[in-house]
Design an enzyme around this catalytic site. Structure first.
Site: not given
Ligand code: NAD
Length: 470
Positions: A226, A260
């Protein structure tokens, strides 16, 4: 085991090198023993989750206020009650969803039983982001538990207060032999991802989505991703500017734009822009007052890093509304940018904050072309009094979801799947779609043991007569 699994356990080298091995082994054993399969067990977990939400509503609201300055209204609408409705829906339909699904048969299988069995995958990993840290962590969990899986939950480390409540309080409400919360960031998630899971459900950025998918590929683990991206919003000349502005402002600045599915940018003609700007100003003032900084209804940016990134974007185009910021409280005013170039950073990256650029197009065709030249978005919006215009945008574009004449209201329908397409993700969930996502759809045919004489027609030696009978 404690209520949550910390990776920095003071133990021997083996444990330090692989801090999650014991927990994952325990969950696998519970799954293999069939503990999560009975409907009663699944229902008990869902009821536990519901009790957690109700008994700790205030604690969750306080945590959300600390993490995001989220108002009680937005917390209730977009985090707690939406999760509770998913739980209620799953509880009402659990047995029906679990039932084998009979399928049509052909002549050769008339006496047999053919059906699809919804099987739990086994051990699943749910990785969540920080922007709706209750909803986006627990709604997938509802689907995973309803489908009879053991679950490792990895909330976001950025929404620190909510993460703490989820790690310390939630496990008391769910059977701990089948469920664990792992707090932490990239390091802990990276360690988790080295293990084999039977399914991974990830919500977050496309960048980390790629990391998760690569790790899953090593074990051939199926994934739901997602992700995010830039959601276009087309506003037609034939519209009531104030109605559009009210809806646009509400869903762009809801959760301080950290959504998002929020509209990332507006496409409209210069004329419509002129009518829209005073209407947007009026909506922003009515919603957040003359000084939005003192409004209890406007949140704050999650982290210094995101604040600096967003403040940089304020320099793109020309500020038509808002534009103020205050680093000390990570405040950014509800902002509208005009005269924005396609090549500027604000049109290159997902904004994920309270900034709305308007890009001018001369026609509907140009807007559709603009949208189709970019990655397929998670959501797409079109405003027009003319139904044909909305239908054309729908027909000539692609996106995870589409809503005509409003913002993310389609998310209130659990009868619709929620998910992306192309770069905005793969797979979907919500309502029964969650149950199906977390279930393996096993194709089953139970043959009749007799009738061998008739069935033997398929065996060699083949002959022209046998071919004719077919
Ligand atoms: P992110 O990708 O930075 O982090 C998401 C998760 O991944 C967190 O739990 C984090 O700890 C983990 N993570 C971060 N870096 C990592 C790595 N290098 N290796 C493994 N795991 C890692 O996203 P965010 O900043 O928490 O959220 C914002 C993003 O999420 C935006 O792009 C937004 O559009 C998207 N989003 C999508 C939806 C959806 O339903 N499609 C909903 C909310 C947010």
């Amino acid at each position: 085991l404690g209520p949550s699994v910390q990776s920095d356990q003071p133990a021997g080298d083996a444990v330090r090198m692989d801090p999650f091995a014991d927990t994952l082994r325990r969950l696998r054993e519970a799954f293999s023993a069939g503990r999560t399969r009975p409907a009663e067990f699944r229902a008990a977990q869902l009821r536990g989750l519901g009790r957690f939400l109700q008994e700790h509503k205030q604690l969750l609201q306080e945590a959300l206020a600390q993490d995001l300055h989220k108002s009680a209204f937005e917390s209730e609408v977009s985090e707690i009650s939406i999760t509770q409705s998913e739980i209620n829906l799953a509880l009402r339909n659990l047995r029906a969803w679990m039932k084998d699904e009979k399928v049509p048969k052909n002549l050769a299988t008339q006496l047999d039983s053919a059906f699809i069995r919804k099987e739990p995958f086994g051990l699943v990993l749910v990785i969540a982001p920080w922007n709706y840290p209750v909803n986006l962590t627990l709604v997938p969990l509802v689907g995973a538990l309803a489908a009879g899986n053991c679950v490792v939950l990895k909330p976001s480390e950025f929404s620190r207060s909510t993460e703490k409540v989820l790690a310390e309080v939630l496990p008391r409400y769910v059977d701990q032999s089948c469920f664990a919360v792992v707090p932490g960031g990239p390091q802990e998630t990276g360690q988790l991802l080295e293990h084999k899971f039977d399914y991974i459900f990830f919500t977050g950025s496309p960048r980390v989505g790629r990391i998760v998918m690569s790790a899953a590929a090593k074990h051939l683990t199926p994934v739901t991703l997602e992700l995010g991206g830039k959601n276009p919003c087309y506003v037609d000349d034939d519209c009531d500017p104030q109605t559009v502005a009210n809806r646009l402002a509400w869903f762009r600045y809801f959760n301080t734009g950290q959504t998002c599915v929020a509209p990332d940018y507006v496409l409209c003609s210069p004329d419509t822009q002129e009518r829209l700007l005073p209407a947007l100003q009026s909506a922003i003032t009515r919603f957040y007052g003359e000084d939005p900084r003192s409004s209890p209804n406007l949140g704050r940016i999650i982290s210094d890093k995101h604040f600096q990134r967003l403040r940089g974007l304020l320099g793109c185009g020309r500020v038509a509304i808002g534009g103020q910021s205050d680093e000390s409280e990570r405040y950014i005013a509800p902002t509208v940018l005009v005269d924005v170039e396609e090549t500027e950073p604000v049109m290159q990256e997902e904004i994920f904050g309270p900034i709305l650029p308007i890009v001018n197009v001369r026609s509907l065709d140009e807007a559709i072309d603009f949208i189709n030249r970019r990655e397929k978005p998670l959501a797409l919006y079109a405003f027009s009094n003319n139904k044909q215009v909305v239908k054309r945008v729908l027909a000539q574009t692609s996106s995870g979801s589409f809503c005509g004449n409003d913002g993310f209201m389609h998310l209130t329908l659990d009868s619709l799947p929620f998910g992306g397409v192309g770069a905005s993700g793969m797979g979907s969930y919500h309502g029964k779609f969650s149950f199906d996502t977390f279930s393996h759809h096993r194709a089953c045919l139970l043959r009749c043991p007799g009738m061998e004489k008739i069935y033997s027609i398929r065996y060699p030696p083949y002959s022209p007569r046998k071919l004719r009978v077919l």
